[in-house]
Write a protein that holds these residues in place. Structure first.
Motif, short mmCIF file in Angstrom:
data_model
loop_
_atom_site.label_atom_id
_atom_site.label_comp_id
_atom_site.label_asym_id
_atom_site.label_seq_id
_atom_site.Cartn_x
_atom_site.Cartn_y
_atom_site.Cartn_z
N ALA A 366 -6.43 30.88 26.11
CA ALA A 366 -5.68 31.27 27.30
C ALA A 366 -4.23 30.84 27.13
CB ALA A 366 -6.28 30.61 28.54
N ARG A 367 -3.32 31.83 27.20
CA ARG A 367 -1.89 31.55 27.11
C ARG A 367 -1.20 32.16 28.32
NH1 ARG A 367 -2.66 33.48 21.68
NH2 ARG A 367 -1.50 35.38 22.22
N ARG A 368 -0.13 31.52 28.74
CA ARG A 368 0.63 32.05 29.87
C ARG A 368 1.09 33.47 29.57
NH1 ARG A 368 1.63 28.24 33.70
NH2 ARG A 368 1.48 26.03 33.08
N GLY A 369 0.89 34.37 30.52
CA GLY A 369 1.31 35.74 30.35
C GLY A 369 0.33 36.61 29.60
N ARG A 370 -0.74 36.02 29.07
CA ARG A 370 -1.73 36.80 28.31
C ARG A 370 -2.80 37.33 29.25
NH1 ARG A 370 -5.67 34.73 23.30
NH2 ARG A 370 -5.63 36.72 22.17
N LYS A 371 -3.14 38.61 29.12
CA LYS A 371 -4.18 39.20 29.95
C LYS A 371 -5.54 38.70 29.50
CE LYS A 371 -1.49 43.38 30.85
NZ LYS A 371 -1.34 44.82 30.57
N MET A 372 -6.21 37.99 30.39
CA MET A 372 -7.50 37.39 30.07
C MET A 372 -8.67 38.08 30.76
SD MET A 372 -6.65 34.96 28.00
CE MET A 372 -8.18 34.02 27.90
N GLY A 373 -8.39 38.81 31.83
CA GLY A 373 -9.46 39.48 32.54
C GLY A 373 -8.93 40.11 33.81
N HIS A 374 -9.83 40.61 34.63
CA HIS A 374 -9.44 41.13 35.94
C HIS A 374 -10.62 41.00 36.90
CE1 HIS A 374 -11.34 44.84 34.28
NE2 HIS A 374 -11.66 45.08 35.54
N VAL A 375 -10.30 41.05 38.17
CA VAL A 375 -11.32 41.06 39.23
C VAL A 375 -11.07 42.30 40.07
CG1 VAL A 375 -12.33 39.86 41.20
CG2 VAL A 375 -11.34 38.55 39.32
N THR A 376 -12.13 43.07 40.31
CA THR A 376 -12.03 44.21 41.20
C THR A 376 -12.84 43.91 42.46
OG1 THR A 376 -11.82 45.74 39.35
CG2 THR A 376 -12.40 46.68 41.48
N ILE A 377 -12.19 44.07 43.59
CA ILE A 377 -12.85 43.86 44.88
C ILE A 377 -13.13 45.24 45.47
CG2 ILE A 377 -12.64 42.92 47.21
CD1 ILE A 377 -10.54 41.49 44.38
N VAL A 378 -14.40 45.54 45.69
CA VAL A 378 -14.82 46.84 46.23
C VAL A 378 -15.46 46.58 47.60
CG1 VAL A 378 -16.22 48.89 45.83
CG2 VAL A 378 -15.25 47.64 43.89
N ALA A 379 -14.97 47.26 48.63
CA ALA A 379 -15.44 46.97 49.99
C ALA A 379 -15.52 48.26 50.80
CB ALA A 379 -14.50 45.98 50.66
N PRO A 380 -16.26 48.24 51.90
CA PRO A 380 -16.39 49.45 52.72
C PRO A 380 -15.08 49.94 53.31
CG PRO A 380 -18.10 47.84 53.26
CD PRO A 380 -17.12 47.14 52.38
#
Length: 402
Positions: A366-380
């Motif tokens: 893990a480095r600053r500015g490096r893309k490590m992942g994402h979270v998607t929030i899906v809701a009604p």
């Protein structure tokens, strides 16, 4: 079209059955997500990438550890695979031409070559009668000395190999532009005027070899330090200016894909100005960060569409199942704001939000500015998605989503 690309297109009408091999040049997180999607359809995937432990190589069925322009590696990939695609736009166009002599390649080298160079890209978009920001090509200091005063203040961008805000400098004056040009090593650049920006949007489109297209819903994007931070997509029917804006963006994306004779997944990023004007910012000849929401929130993801195009299969529905907000996770969240002490993010708190879907890319450091992942929030509802996204952001120590 070149002779090799003509041969490539001639064989494009034949469907490649699941169980066969698809190839990928590039081994980052986009390649990893492509591997997952292609494998879920029953394909085996070979990845050509110089890194020994890239995110895509970890999950691919075969890893060819080779430079992107290595002739032996490219021959091995072409022998193994019926069709090949790219994970990022900076794969040498000549490598794609070499592959196209022996297997199906999408997108084609000529299309990729246009978007690898900001100067050529802007000229192409303008030739389609689609607005772009006022700009001038900069190949030497004289171009900056002769640039119109209206381009200052502006942004100087390297013409090639720039991404995520890298290779860009805001310049208030001609002298600052000259200094930035020298700092970039005198490579070709584009000088763009700074504009009264209201927000940014993007459109992801999939186009098959038969010319059929499927458009994903428009994403509204927020960037921080030149890197995408938040994408928001809503299924609610829009009316008035917003509906017109989406129609104009979709029309522009379709004209760009058609004009490039593009086959595959393409993203077009737009600036929306305060007066409602819509300008093309950049084209990405691949799935895009702002389209990651499609994995969890659409009938068919952008990565599955990529595999379908390559294999000559019908495109899937891009319908949005529910409103969604995607939060990028950079390496910064592994570090305390006040220092460099490494800590593991609180994934339990993230996943305590029932509507949150976590995607980590398997990167070892893990480095600053490096893309490590994402979270998607899906809701009604979008309001629910925003509340849940705020909880996820708080758990990760991120700014509250806009």
């Amino acid at each position: 079209m070149s002779a090799t690309e003509s041969k490539n297109a001639a064989g494009a009408g034949l469907a490649i059955a699941p169980g066969d091999w698809l190839g990928l040049v590039g081994g980052g997180q986009l390649g990893r997500m492509f591997c997952h999607a292609a494998q879920s359809l029953g394909y085996k995937v070979a990845v050509l990438d110089p890194a020994a432990d890239g995110p895509a190589a970890m999950v691919a069925d075969r890893h060819i550890q080779s430079a992107y322009d290595d002739e032996a590696g490219l021959r091995e990939l072409a022998r193994a695979c019926r069709a090949v695609t790219t994970e990022f736009e900076n794969v040498p166009a000549n490598s794609l031409r070499a592959l196209a002599a022996n297997c199906r390649v999408s997108p084609a080298a000529d299309a990729v070559a246009v978007v690898q160079d900001r100067i050529a890209e802007k000229a192409f978009v303008a030739a389609q009668s689609i607005p772009v920001a006022p700009h001038v090509p900069v190949r030497g200091e004289d171009d900056l000395r002769k640039a119109p005063d209206s381009l200052f203040p502006g942004i100087l961008k390297v013409a090639r190999l720039g991404y995520d805000g890298k290779g860009q400098a805001r310049v208030q004056s001609r002298d600052e532009a000259l200094a930035a040009f020298a700092a970039f090593g005198g490579v070709a650049c584009v000088l763009e005027a700074l504009l009264p920006l209201d927000h940014e949007i993007s459109v992801v489109i999939a186009r098959g070899f038969d010319g059929g297209t499927v458009m994903f819903p428009v994403a509204r994007n927020v960037h921080r330090d030149g890197i995408l931070a938040v994408s928001t997509v809503d299924r609610a029917a829009l009316s008035g200016p917003e509906a017109d804006l989406e129609r104009r963006a979709a029309d522009a994306a379709l004209r760009i894909a058609t004009g490039l004779d593009y086959h595959g997944v393409l993203c077009v990023e737009f600036f929306v100005l305060r007066d409602g004007a819509l300008l093309v910012n950049e084209i990405a000849p691949r799935p895009h960060n702002s389209g990651h929401y499609t994995i969890d929130a659409c009938v068919t993801s952008q990565f599955e569409q990529q595999a379908r195009v390559m294999a000559g299969l019908p495109l899937g529905s891009a319908d949005l199942l529910a409103p969604a907000i995607m939060l990028n996770i950079l390496g910064d969240v592994w570090y305390a704001p006040e220092g460099d002490t490494r800590r593991e993010p609180d994934w339990t708190a993230v996943l305590a939000v029932p509507n949150a879907k976590l995607h980590l890319y398997g990167k070892r450091e893990a480095r600053r500015g490096r893309k490590m992942g994402h979270v998607t929030i899906v809701a009604p509802t979008l309001s629910q998605a925003r509340r849940d996204a705020a909880r996820v952001a708080q758990a990760l120590g991120l700014p509250a989503p806009c």
